[in-house]
Motif scaffolding. Structure first.
Motif, PDB file in Angstrom:
ATOM      1  N   GLN A   1       0.848  -1.514  -0.091  1.00 13.23           N
ATOM      2  CA  GLN A   1      -0.278  -0.585  -0.016  1.00 13.23           C
ATOM      3  C   GLN A   1       1.425   1.397  -0.185  1.00 13.23           C
ATOM      4  OE1 GLN A   1      -2.630   0.959   0.064  1.00 13.23           O
ATOM      5  NE2 GLN A   1      -2.679   3.565   0.883  1.00 13.23           N
TER       6      GLN A   1
ATOM      7  N   HIS B   1     -13.770   4.772   1.003  1.00 12.54           N
ATOM      8  CA  HIS B   1     -11.787   4.286   0.595  1.00 12.54           C
ATOM      9  C   HIS B   1     -12.550   5.575  -0.525  1.00 12.54           C
ATOM     10  CE1 HIS B   1     -12.974   2.321  -2.943  1.00 12.54           C
ATOM     11  NE2 HIS B   1     -14.035   2.040  -2.160  1.00 12.54           N
TER      12      HIS B   1
ATOM     13  N   ARG C   1      -7.393   3.441   2.573  1.00 15.48           N
ATOM     14  CA  ARG C   1      -7.854   2.479   2.202  1.00 15.48           C
ATOM     15  C   ARG C   1      -9.181   1.786   2.919  1.00 15.48           C
ATOM     16  NH1 ARG C   1      -4.730  -1.415  -0.792  1.00 15.48           N
ATOM     17  NH2 ARG C   1      -5.480  -3.261  -0.400  1.00 15.48           N
TER      18      ARG C   1
END
Length: 487
Positions: free
Chosen positions: A103, A155, A411
């Motif tokens: 990520q 998100h 996220r």
């Protein structure tokens, strides 16, 4: 047999004169009523949402107005509405690479070798029939658990504050697009000709604050009359609204009439529609000189309401005062009311800062929902609470359970909604045991916007505006209505 009472001039395929005038009177009456209920009804075919005239929803709405309680700076979901016992059990352990899965990180944590898991700064309790987990920072919001829908699966792609908050407010990470409130003003108009259809109120907590900019309530390429009007704390809520000393109201009326006539001549010469907006804004400012001070005056509110919102509601510029003003504005027909509360950017000293920030907003946020409910307004007022993204489950910098912060996390994060056609007392969406990734019912910002518009009776795909050769809309080229949270 011949009917002696029949008009010899009447044609059976046509309507006789008596019938024509009797029906005409009914038709004119209906049109007159329509023009009173929907002032923009006869503006012309150029102003439409798809095939629908502006000011008229596509279908029967559940919500008439929106109050958006925006927590600027991004409150941590781990200290608000996403309870993760695993973080406490595995405190200090490094976040598994399989969970982070490459990520993207901000520059503030990209250099860290370790990502130690950090448990919530405070405990959680379950509230309401659904057993919603809400942190002990928010006991008052806990008490309205049966009135709110908590979404734990929001998100976004934006990882930094400016593009992230711009995305939430305008549907784009880039500046220049119309704000959400402007889109609603454009599509639905105003319910009160003496007040703007879109009003903005700001407050500031004691935590680290990100900046707020007028682009967040700008009308972008829409007509400027749809821009949000910022109401400030103090004696003069709107700058330059009051007349200078020595100018009477009749003098002002005389001046406006002359300015209007000149502007109309200029409009005939140039065809610039913005001139008509300027005329309308001058007239709105004139009417607001009387309406705004009355709406902002809380002196007639009973003590029970002061107690409900808390003593801070009597201090102009506080979050509590703005929450009470939001109810008064909604009561007076303002279509979209946007509150911004700064101070939620806890990269350090999170336990102390979150406590103070929560104290600022907890009681007043719950009070607003309860106040609307007791007045019968919650069912057609959509209330939204949340920030621009979430926070990491690991601490930023060195591991220190007594003084730590959390970095940005796009996220997965939490918001809540209430009223206006939203199912009460439910939890929607789910994250993994680490609170890092969404595992059930993801909700993107485009979906969020599409759902708000649906509650207001608008089809988000059809509410477009042609600009520079392209048709724009709040949801851009995406967005699905979250039907599971609608009544």
């Amino acid at each position: 047999m011949k009917d002696e009472n029949k008009d010899p001039n009447e044609n059976p395929l046509k309507v006789n004169r008596r019938h024509f005038f009797s029906q005409l009177s009914v038709g004119i009456g209906s049109l007159a009523l329509g023009s009173l209920l929907i002032p923009d009804l006869f503006k012309g075919s150029a102003d439409t949402i798809g095939s629908q005239p502006l000011g008229i929803p596509h279908f029967a709405p559940k919500a008439k107005r929106v109050i958006y309680l925006f927590q600027a700076g991004a409150p941590s979901q781990f200290e608000t509405f996403d309870h993760k016992p695993t973080l406490r059990k595995r405190m200090g352990e490094d976040l598994p690479d399989s969970v982070r899965n490459g990520q993207r990180l901000t520059g503030m944590t990209a250099g860290q070798d370790k990502f130690p898991l950090m448990p919530p700064a405070i405990g959680f309790k379950q509230y309401g029939e659904a057993g919603s987990w809400i942190s002990d920072f928010f006991p008052h919001i806990g008490k309205i658990a049966d009135d709110i829908c908590i979404i734990r699966s929001m998100h976004t792609e934006a990882i930094n504050h400016d593009p992230a908050i711009t995305f939430f407010q305008t549907g784009s990470q880039q500046s220049g697009r119309p704000s959400m409130g402007s889109w609603m003003s454009y599509g639905l108009g105003s319910e009160n000709k003496n007040l703007p259809s879109f009003v903005v109120l700001t407050s500031r907590g004691k935590g680290n604050s990100q900046g707020l900019y007028s682009k967040l309530w700008s009308s972008g390429f829409l007509d400027s009359k749809h821009q949000g009007v910022l109401l400030r704390a103090g004696k003069n809520p709107v700058l330059y609204l009051n007349d200078p000393d020595g100018i009477s109201r009749s003098d002002k009326r005389h001046l406006l009439d002359h300015v209007s006539s000149l502007n109309k001549l200029h409009h005939v010469e140039t065809g610039d529609d913005e001139i008509e907006s300027r005329i309308a804004q001058y007239e709105m400012a004139y009417r607001m000189q009387m309406s705004v001070p009355d709406v902002m005056d809380i002196s007639k509110e009973p003590q029970s309401i002061i107690d409900l919102y808390g003593e801070d509601c009597q201090v102009p510029g506080t979050y509590a005062a703005n929450a009470l003003q939001a109810r008064r504005l909604a009561e007076n027909g303002v279509r979209f009311i946007q509150l911004y509360h700064q101070g939620w950017d806890q990269h350090g000293n999170l336990p102390n800062e979150m406590r103070g920030q929560a104290k600022d907003v907890d009681k007043a946020s719950a009070a607003l929902v309860l106040d609307l409910k007791q007045r019968g307004m919650l069912e057609d007022t959509l209330v939204i609470w949340g920030g621009e993204f979430g926070r990491t489950n690991y601490c930023q910098g060195n591991f220190d359970p007594t003084n730590y912060g959390r970095d940005h996390h796009p996220r997965a994060f939490s918001i809540w909604m209430a009223g206006g056609g939203i199912k009460p007392g439910i939890n929607y969406g789910k994250t993994d045991e680490f609170g890092y990734n969404i595992v059930e019912n993801p909700v993107h910002i485009n979906d969020f916007h599409a759902t708000i518009m649906h509650a207001l009776g608008l089809k988000h795909e059809e509410m477009t505006y042609k600009y520079q050769g392209r048709r724009f809309r709040l949801t851009d080229v995406a967005g699905n209505v979250i039907k599971d949270i609608l009544t």
